[in-house]
Design a protein around this motif. Structure first.
Motif, PDB file in Angstrom:
ATOM      1  N   GLN A   1       3.494  14.317  -3.834  1.00 22.82           N
ATOM      2  CA  GLN A   1       2.378  14.089  -3.331  1.00 22.82           C
ATOM      3  C   GLN A   1       1.232  14.469  -4.009  1.00 22.82           C
ATOM      4  O   GLN A   1       0.443  13.333  -4.090  1.00 22.82           O
TER       5      GLN A   1
ATOM      6  N   ASN B   1       1.007  11.484  -6.590  1.00 24.96           N
ATOM      7  CA  ASN B   1       0.751  10.289  -6.011  1.00 24.96           C
ATOM      8  C   ASN B   1      -0.966  10.494  -5.827  1.00 24.96           C
ATOM      9  O   ASN B   1      -1.405   9.389  -6.404  1.00 24.96           O
TER      10      ASN B   1
ATOM     11  N   LEU C   1       5.847   6.294  -3.322  1.00 22.88           N
ATOM     12  CA  LEU C   1       6.394   7.236  -2.366  1.00 22.88           C
ATOM     13  C   LEU C   1       6.245   6.223  -0.996  1.00 22.88           C
ATOM     14  O   LEU C   1       7.486   6.417  -0.257  1.00 22.88           O
ATOM     15  N   LYS C   2       5.351   5.589  -0.622  1.00 22.36           N
ATOM     16  CA  LYS C   2       5.303   4.653   0.343  1.00 22.36           C
ATOM     17  C   LYS C   2       6.676   3.500   0.313  1.00 22.36           C
ATOM     18  O   LYS C   2       7.263   3.332   1.148  1.00 22.36           O
ATOM     19  N   GLN C   3       6.667   3.076  -0.934  1.00 21.99           N
ATOM     20  CA  GLN C   3       7.751   2.038  -1.005  1.00 21.99           C
ATOM     21  C   GLN C   3       9.242   2.876  -0.924  1.00 21.99           C
ATOM     22  O   GLN C   3       9.950   2.259  -0.396  1.00 21.99           O
ATOM     23  N   LEU C   4       9.189   4.152  -1.308  1.00 24.63           N
ATOM     24  CA  LEU C   4      10.755   4.694  -1.246  1.00 24.63           C
ATOM     25  C   LEU C   4      10.724   4.915  -0.013  1.00 24.63           C
ATOM     26  O   LEU C   4      12.092   4.867   0.701  1.00 24.63           O
ATOM     27  N   LYS C   5       9.660   5.205   1.040  1.00 21.10           N
ATOM     28  CA  LYS C   5       9.905   5.734   2.486  1.00 21.10           C
ATOM     29  C   LYS C   5      10.392   4.258   3.081  1.00 21.10           C
ATOM     30  O   LYS C   5      11.031   4.343   4.186  1.00 21.10           O
ATOM     31  N   ARG C   6       9.709   3.117   2.731  1.00 18.01           N
ATOM     32  CA  ARG C   6      10.081   1.847   3.435  1.00 18.01           C
ATOM     33  C   ARG C   6      11.556   1.577   2.920  1.00 18.01           C
ATOM     34  O   ARG C   6      12.118   1.259   3.954  1.00 18.01           O
TER      35      ARG C   6
ATOM     36  N   CYS D   1      13.953   3.498   2.531  1.00 17.19           N
ATOM     37  CA  CYS D   1      14.883   4.240   3.277  1.00 17.19           C
ATOM     38  C   CYS D   1      14.578   4.036   4.787  1.00 17.19           C
ATOM     39  O   CYS D   1      15.278   5.017   5.431  1.00 17.19           O
ATOM     40  N   ASP D   2      13.839   3.214   5.165  1.00 15.00           N
ATOM     41  CA  ASP D   2      13.438   3.417   6.675  1.00 15.00           C
ATOM     42  C   ASP D   2      14.814   2.647   7.523  1.00 15.00           C
ATOM     43  O   ASP D   2      15.649   2.378   6.780  1.00 15.00           O
ATOM     44  N   LYS D   3      14.857   3.187   8.908  1.00 17.27           N
ATOM     45  CA  LYS D   3      16.033   2.712   9.411  1.00 17.27           C
ATOM     46  C   LYS D   3      16.445   1.272   9.349  1.00 17.27           C
ATOM     47  O   LYS D   3      17.657   0.936   9.132  1.00 17.27           O
TER      48      LYS D   3
ATOM     49  N   ALA E   1      17.681   1.083   5.334  1.00 17.54           N
ATOM     50  CA  ALA E   1      18.392   2.023   4.571  1.00 17.54           C
ATOM     51  C   ALA E   1      19.763   1.291   4.098  1.00 17.54           C
ATOM     52  O   ALA E   1      20.222   1.357   3.069  1.00 17.54           O
TER      53      ALA E   1
END
Length: 143
Positions: A21, A24, A88-93, A95-97, A100
């Motif tokens: 973070q 970033n 980070l935001k792209q990786l979170k997206r 890995c979203d439900k 994923a």
């Protein structure tokens, strides 16, 4: 930048902020720079994919060159989206439900493309895996 130096040197008292973070936050780009980097990376990815497709028909080494360039093109296209939203935001997206499963299958198909090209020497499977990971790249990033 000072905050990143504090976090990396262990002088920051805020334990909630991790190194990713902080990196970033320290590496924020302007919108114009983000768009230029996105376009450059995306165009490079498309060119690698097209070059890989053209190299598929080269005798003997064509399959290996195809797998390498086509996969590098897809990786570059995927990385290009990180310039617009941030890594980070792209990786979170990804890995979203809802994404994923597509992300996992895309990475698996990417690895299987290399396996089909280098170990199994099967053009049909390499082509199938490339088509699958390209379709899943679209599902992972765009939907």
């Amino acid at each position: 930048m000072d905050k990143l130096k504090k976090v990396l040197s262990g002088q920051d008292g805020n334990d909630d902020l991790n190194v990713l973070q902080a990196a970033n936050e320290a590496s924020t780009l302007g919108w114009g720079t983000r768009v230029k980097a996105f376009l450059a990376c995306f165009v490079a990815g498309v060119l690698c994919s097209v070059l890989g497709t053209c190299l598929l028909w080269v005798p003997r080494k064509g399959l290996t060159l195809f797998a390498v360039f086509y996969s590098l093109g897809n990786i570059a296209s995927l990385l290009s989206t990180m310039f617009l939203t941030g890594p980070l935001k792209q990786l979170k997206r990804m890995c979203d439900k809802t994404r994923a499963l597509a992300t996992g299958i895309m990475i698996t198909c990417l690895v299987l493309t290399f396996c089909a090209a280098f170990w199994w020497k099967n053009k049909g499977l390499a082509l199938l895996f490339c088509i699958l990971h390209y379709a899943l790249l679209y599902m992972t990033v765009m939907l």
